[in-house]
Design an enzyme around this catalytic site. Structure first.
Site, mmCIF file in Angstrom:
data_model
loop_
_atom_site.group_PDB
_atom_site.id
_atom_site.type_symbol
_atom_site.label_atom_id
_atom_site.label_comp_id
_atom_site.label_asym_id
_atom_site.label_seq_id
_atom_site.Cartn_x
_atom_site.Cartn_y
_atom_site.Cartn_z
ATOM 1 N N HIS A 1 0.839 -1.199 0.000
ATOM 2 C CA HIS A 1 0.000 0.000 0.000
ATOM 3 C C HIS A 1 0.868 1.239 0.000
ATOM 4 C CE1 HIS A 1 0.503 1.568 4.132
ATOM 5 N NE2 HIS A 1 0.566 0.307 4.535
ATOM 6 N N CYS A 2 0.287 2.343 -0.498
ATOM 7 C CA CYS A 2 0.960 3.642 -0.440
ATOM 8 C C CYS A 2 0.215 4.487 0.587
ATOM 9 C CB CYS A 2 0.972 4.303 -1.824
ATOM 10 S SG CYS A 2 -0.666 4.652 -2.487
ATOM 11 N N ALA A 3 0.272 5.807 0.470
ATOM 12 C CA ALA A 3 -0.339 6.676 1.483
ATOM 13 C C ALA A 3 -1.854 6.588 1.486
ATOM 14 C CB ALA A 3 0.092 8.123 1.244
ATOM 15 N N THR A 4 -2.464 6.279 0.328
ATOM 16 C CA THR A 4 -3.927 6.318 0.242
ATOM 17 C C THR A 4 -4.551 5.046 -0.312
ATOM 18 O OG1 THR A 4 -3.799 7.314 -1.974
ATOM 19 C CG2 THR A 4 -3.939 8.827 -0.094
ATOM 20 N N ARG A 5 -3.759 4.142 -0.946
ATOM 21 C CA ARG A 5 -4.350 3.045 -1.702
ATOM 22 C C ARG A 5 -3.719 1.697 -1.388
ATOM 23 N NH1 ARG A 5 -2.180 5.215 -6.778
ATOM 24 N NH2 ARG A 5 -1.231 6.706 -5.362
#
Length: 458
Positions: A25-29
């Site tokens: 995952h990244c910051a939002t997804r």
């Protein structure tokens, strides 16, 4: 929101844990590599509590949860599919990045490779850009004497990132190409050696010419360049891999680095470096010609089309071009155009927020708009605007109008990577950038309301 239930439901709607090849995952997804995409029930995933949108892009299925929430969901989702965020996991057959690349077409894979090289370097260039902006204000408003110790030291701090840029790129590129990152940094060091004339900031200086086996080698450095070191480190990685195949393990530690540096050094100074310099100069000259000839029309076209380019993933390759522009042209005239397209997505999403009667879409639209104003557009594009299509067109109109204005007023940036509100820190003309910012948002907002859209039935 019950994060455990959401994680369990996700696994079911994704076709089971066996259908998830890799997850991170990244910051939002959530970023997932899926084996059989036909088994994914996208519409049902869109309807899950907390999900702000889901889409296939860059070889991955990405599910938008938003900052904070995505971490909590992954905490429960990861173990269900056997995923880990640790980069070095001996039980993993391949990294998430490698798994995603296998799902991409060659062009998208190339763009992703460039992105992986330049994203880690962006903080260094952003810091330099902000320092340049601060120095510009000091000089313009006479805050500090340009001959003072403070100004001289800050000027040194601001230029350092660009002078050693080949070393930074060498390290990052070697890591991405599968070579030894420290050897990549050494190659960058060779190309910026003090014996070579530093062309960064110079225009009329002429380098010495060295006679090497009858060949004239210009002692010209590659400080601030991008393409020459990229090509050279790519060649270095292949040389290193080839040597490791034939050199016995007992002497590998001694001979492989030794021969890699020697062979790549000659390749850099005699062949790849000069060719890369010519290629980089050609690209920047062509862009500069379009910018100065087509002018605001170019901003109108690129500002309108950029969000569509984002859908293909090709925009990841732009960092390399922008970094080259910073040195050769003295500023990044592409980034303000991209910024207009990004904030326009927020303007269109804001229009949806005010007009829609769907409570879930309202809950997604407002934070998505704020996110777009800060330069992160995925929630706005995939969570709202593409869902209704016409808001996406409205955003393209706003981006085109903003792009026209920033080129008309010749707004440039001192760095790469930052758009939206954060770009004020590296904009050379904050006033006109702010005017263009408002033009893009208002233009997209009005265009979206005029175009209208069909509300979903449920």
């Amino acid at each position: 929101m019950n994060h455990v239930e959401i994680a369990e439901k996700l696994v079911e709607l994704l076709g089971g844990s066996g259908n998830v090849v890799s997850a991170t995952h990244c910051a939002t997804r959530l970023r997932l590599v899926i084996d059989n995409e036909d088994l994914v029930k996208k519409e049902e995933i869109d309807d899950l509590d907390g999900v702000k949108g889901a889409f296939f892009s860059s070889g991955q299925f990405q599910i938008i949860f938003g900052t904070g929430t995505v971490n909590k969901v992954f905490t429960h989702f990861g173990p269900l599919v056997g995923a880990t965020l640790e980069e070095e996991d001996s039980n993993k057959k391949e990294s998430h990045s490698d798994a995603a690349k296998k799902k991409m077409n060659p062009f998208a894979r190339f763009a992703r490779t460039l992105s992986n090289i330049f994203v880690p370097i962006i903080p260094a260039i952003v810091a330099a850009g902000m320092l340049m902006g601060l120095l510009g204000m000091m000089n313009t408003y006479n805050w500090v004497d340009p001959e003072s110790g403070l100004f001289v030291l800050l000027d040194m701090f601001s230029s350092a990132s660009f002078i050693i840029l080949p070393i930074l790129i060498g390290f990052s590129a070697a890591k991405e190409f599968g070579g030894n990152p420290f050897l990549g940094a050494v190659i960058g060091g060779i190309m910026t050696h003090p014996l070579l004339l530093n062309p960064w900031g110079l225009s009329d200086a002429q380098p010495e010419v060295l006679d090497f086996l009858g060949f004239g080698v210009e002692l010209l450095g590659y400080q601030g360049t991008v393409i020459p070191v990229l090509l050279t480190v790519y060649a270095m990685s292949h040389i290193e891999k080839s040597l490791r195949k034939v050199i016995p393990n007992i002497v590998d530690l001694l001979l492989t680095p030794f021969l890699t540096v020697i062979l790549t050094g000659f390749v850099a100074m005699l062949v790849v470096g000069p060719l890369g310099r010519a290629l980089g100069n050609g690209i920047t000259a062509a862009l500069d010609f379009v910018y100065n000839t087509a002018g605001p029309l170019a901003g109108l076209i690129f500002g309108g089309l950029y969000s569509t380019i984002v859908l293909t993933g090709v925009h990841h390759s732009f960092h390399a071009i922008e970094a080259e522009l910073l040195v050769s042209v003295g500023g990044n005239f592409l980034l303000p155009i991209w910024a207009m397209a990004n904030v326009a997505q927020g303007g269109a999403t804001l229009a949806v927020f005010f007009k829609t009667k769907n409570n879930k879409v309202k809950g997604i639209a407002l934070p998505a708009a704020v996110s777009a104003f800060l330069g992160i557009t995925e929630p706005a594009i995939f969570g709202v605007n593409l869902r209704y299509r016409r808001p996406f067109i409205g955003a393209a109109i706003g981006g085109a109008l903003g792009g026209f204005y920033v080129v008309f007023t010749q707004v440039m940036a001192n760095g790469i990577g930052l758009t939206g509100v954060p770009m004020f820190a590296i904009a050379k003309d904050p006033l006109n950038y702010g005017i263009a910012f408002l033009i893009a948002i208002v233009g997209a907002f009005v265009a979206t309301l005029l175009l209208g859209w069909k509300e979903e039935g449920k």
